[in-house]
Design a protein around this motif. Structure first.
Motif, PDB file in Angstrom:
ATOM      1  N   MET A 165       0.882  -1.154  -0.203  1.00 30.56           N
ATOM      2  CA  MET A 165       0.031   0.279  -0.120  1.00 30.56           C
ATOM      3  C   MET A 165       0.896   1.251  -0.195  1.00 30.56           C
ATOM      4  SD  MET A 165      -1.430   0.058   3.961  1.00 30.56           S
ATOM      5  CE  MET A 165      -2.007   1.673   3.815  1.00 30.56           C
ATOM      6  N   ARG A 166       0.317   2.310  -0.245  1.00 27.88           N
ATOM      7  CA  ARG A 166       0.973   3.788  -0.354  1.00 27.88           C
ATOM      8  C   ARG A 166       0.818   4.459   0.812  1.00 27.88           C
ATOM      9  NH1 ARG A 166      -0.342   8.933  -4.138  1.00 27.88           N
ATOM     10  NH2 ARG A 166       1.548  10.001  -3.600  1.00 27.88           N
TER      11      ARG A 166
ATOM     12  N   ASN B  61       6.774  14.825   3.410  1.00 28.95           N
ATOM     13  CA  ASN B  61       6.973  14.580   1.711  1.00 28.95           C
ATOM     14  C   ASN B  61       7.502  13.447   1.558  1.00 28.95           C
ATOM     15  OD1 ASN B  61       5.709  17.401   1.570  1.00 28.95           O
ATOM     16  ND2 ASN B  61       7.859  18.208   2.430  1.00 28.95           N
ATOM     17  N   ASN B  62       7.437  12.460   1.969  1.00 31.66           N
ATOM     18  CA  ASN B  62       8.055  11.341   1.669  1.00 31.66           C
ATOM     19  C   ASN B  62       7.103  10.278   1.191  1.00 31.66           C
ATOM     20  OD1 ASN B  62      11.042  11.437   2.569  1.00 31.66           O
ATOM     21  ND2 ASN B  62      10.009  11.952   4.532  1.00 31.66           N
ATOM     22  N   ASP B  63       7.067   9.924  -0.224  1.00 35.50           N
ATOM     23  CA  ASP B  63       6.205   8.958  -0.709  1.00 35.50           C
ATOM     24  C   ASP B  63       6.804   7.651  -0.527  1.00 35.50           C
ATOM     25  OD1 ASP B  63       4.123   7.856  -2.262  1.00 35.50           O
ATOM     26  OD2 ASP B  63       4.775   8.932  -3.978  1.00 35.50           O
ATOM     27  N   LEU B  64       5.834   6.517   0.189  1.00 37.77           N
ATOM     28  CA  LEU B  64       6.398   5.321   0.715  1.00 37.77           C
ATOM     29  C   LEU B  64       5.578   4.152   0.224  1.00 37.77           C
ATOM     30  CD1 LEU B  64       6.992   6.089   4.623  1.00 37.77           C
ATOM     31  CD2 LEU B  64       8.662   6.325   2.590  1.00 37.77           C
ATOM     32  N   ALA B  65       6.254   3.054  -0.074  1.00 38.83           N
ATOM     33  CA  ALA B  65       5.473   1.936  -0.519  1.00 38.83           C
ATOM     34  C   ALA B  65       5.730   0.869   0.862  1.00 38.83           C
ATOM     35  CB  ALA B  65       6.171   1.232  -1.789  1.00 38.83           C
TER      36      ALA B  65
ATOM     37  N   SER C  30       4.214   0.646  -4.896  1.00 40.01           N
ATOM     38  CA  SER C  30       2.968   0.503  -4.102  1.00 40.01           C
ATOM     39  C   SER C  30       2.086  -0.174  -5.161  1.00 40.01           C
ATOM     40  CB  SER C  30       2.468   1.854  -3.491  1.00 40.01           C
ATOM     41  OG  SER C  30       2.364   2.626  -4.467  1.00 40.01           O
ATOM     42  N   TYR C  31       2.370  -0.163  -6.468  1.00 36.92           N
ATOM     43  CA  TYR C  31       1.575  -1.037  -7.444  1.00 36.92           C
ATOM     44  C   TYR C  31       2.178  -2.240  -7.677  1.00 36.92           C
ATOM     45  CZ  TYR C  31      -0.764   3.622  -8.540  1.00 36.92           C
ATOM     46  OH  TYR C  31      -1.255   4.783  -8.516  1.00 36.92           O
ATOM     47  N   GLY C  32       2.984  -2.701  -6.815  1.00 31.01           N
ATOM     48  CA  GLY C  32       3.838  -3.983  -7.255  1.00 31.01           C
ATOM     49  C   GLY C  32       3.100  -5.156  -6.497  1.00 31.01           C
TER      50      GLY C  32
END
Length: 199
Positions: free
Chosen positions: A8-9, A14-18, A42-44
Motif C-alpha cells: 500500500m502507499r 513529503n516522503n512517498d512510501l511503499a 506500491s503498485y507492485g
C-alpha cells in the motif's frame, strides 16, 4: 493495517512510501519509486518475501536489493541496484517509519494493541487540539494515550503528510470490546467532521 503479501502507499511529511508485508509477516517501508524507471512500488506484486515492480518486473528481496531482471534472466544484478529502504518497526498496532540515518527509536508501548480506525484530515492537525478535553498521557511528539471516561484506553497517533494534510491512527488495547471499538471510531469521525467544517 497491511495484510501479508500485499502493498500500500503512504505519505509521511513529503516522503512517498511503499509499505508492504511479505509472507514472513514483516512490515517494510521503502521509497515509493522503482530505481529502474521510477514506477511506484506500491503498485507492485508481493510474492512470498519479494516485491516485484509492475512496470518491467524487476524483483527486490526483503532487504531492498534487486535480485531479478526479467529482460536479462541470466544476469546477477549488481549489488548497487536496490530500493531506498526506511526503518520500519511495528509497535502498538502501528507502523513507525524513519529514515535509516535517523537514530530515534519507536516508543515503548506495553501490551497488545489492535488497530481501530485511520482517518484522513485535509489539514494539519495538532494532537493538543484533538484531546483538549480528554485525560491524556503523552507518549511522544506523534502519539498519546487517551483515557476516555466511558471506554477502553486508546492510543492516538498523528501522521503529518505535508500539503496532503494529516492521517490520524487509532488503536485500542487488545482487551477492548466491540462496543469500545465502535465508540472510539465514532469519536474520531466526529472530530474529523468538526475540524473539516469549522475551518
Amino acid at each position: 493495517m497491511i495484510q501479508n503479501e500485499s502493498t500500500m502507499r503512504s505519505v509521511i511529511e513529503n516522503n512517498d512510501l511503499a509499505l508492504w508485508r511479505g509472507a514472513d509477516g514483516v512490515a517494510r517501508a521503502w521509497e515509493n519509486r522503482c530505481p529502474h524507471r521510477g514506477m511506484r512500488l506500491s503498485y507492485g506484486i508481493v510474492r512470498k518475501n519479494r516485491l516485484t515492480c509492475l512496470y518491467h518486473g524487476w524483483t527486490f528481496n526483503g532487504e531492498g536489493r534487486c535480485d531479478k531482471i526479467p529482460a536479462h534472466p541470466n544476469l546477477d544484478p549488481p549489488t548497487t541496484i536496490g530500493a531506498k529502504v526506511y526503518k520500519c518497526v511495528e509497535v502498538g498496532g502501528l507502523l513507525w517509519v524513519a529514515h535509516t540515518e535517523n537514530s530515534s527509536e519507536p516508543p515503548v508501548i506495553n501490551g497488545s494493541w489492535i488497530p481501530c480506525r485511520s482517518l484522513h484530515f485535509t489539514k494539519k492537525i495538532a494532537l493538543s487540539n484533538l484531546i483538549a478535553r480528554m485525560d491524556a498521557d503523552p507518549l511522544n511528539a506523534h502519539a498519546q494515550y487517551l483515557n476516555p471516561p466511558d471506554g477502553a484506553k486508546m492510543l492516538l497517533a498523528v501522521q503529518p503528510m505535508g500539503k496532503r494534510g494529516t492521517m490520524l491512527h487509532l488503536t485500542l488495547h487488545a482487551e477492548a470490546t466491540r462496543e469500545d471499538h465502535l465508540r472510539a471510531s465514532r469519536w474520531l469521525i466526529a472530530h474529523r467532521l468538526t475540524t473539516e467544517i469549522i475551518a
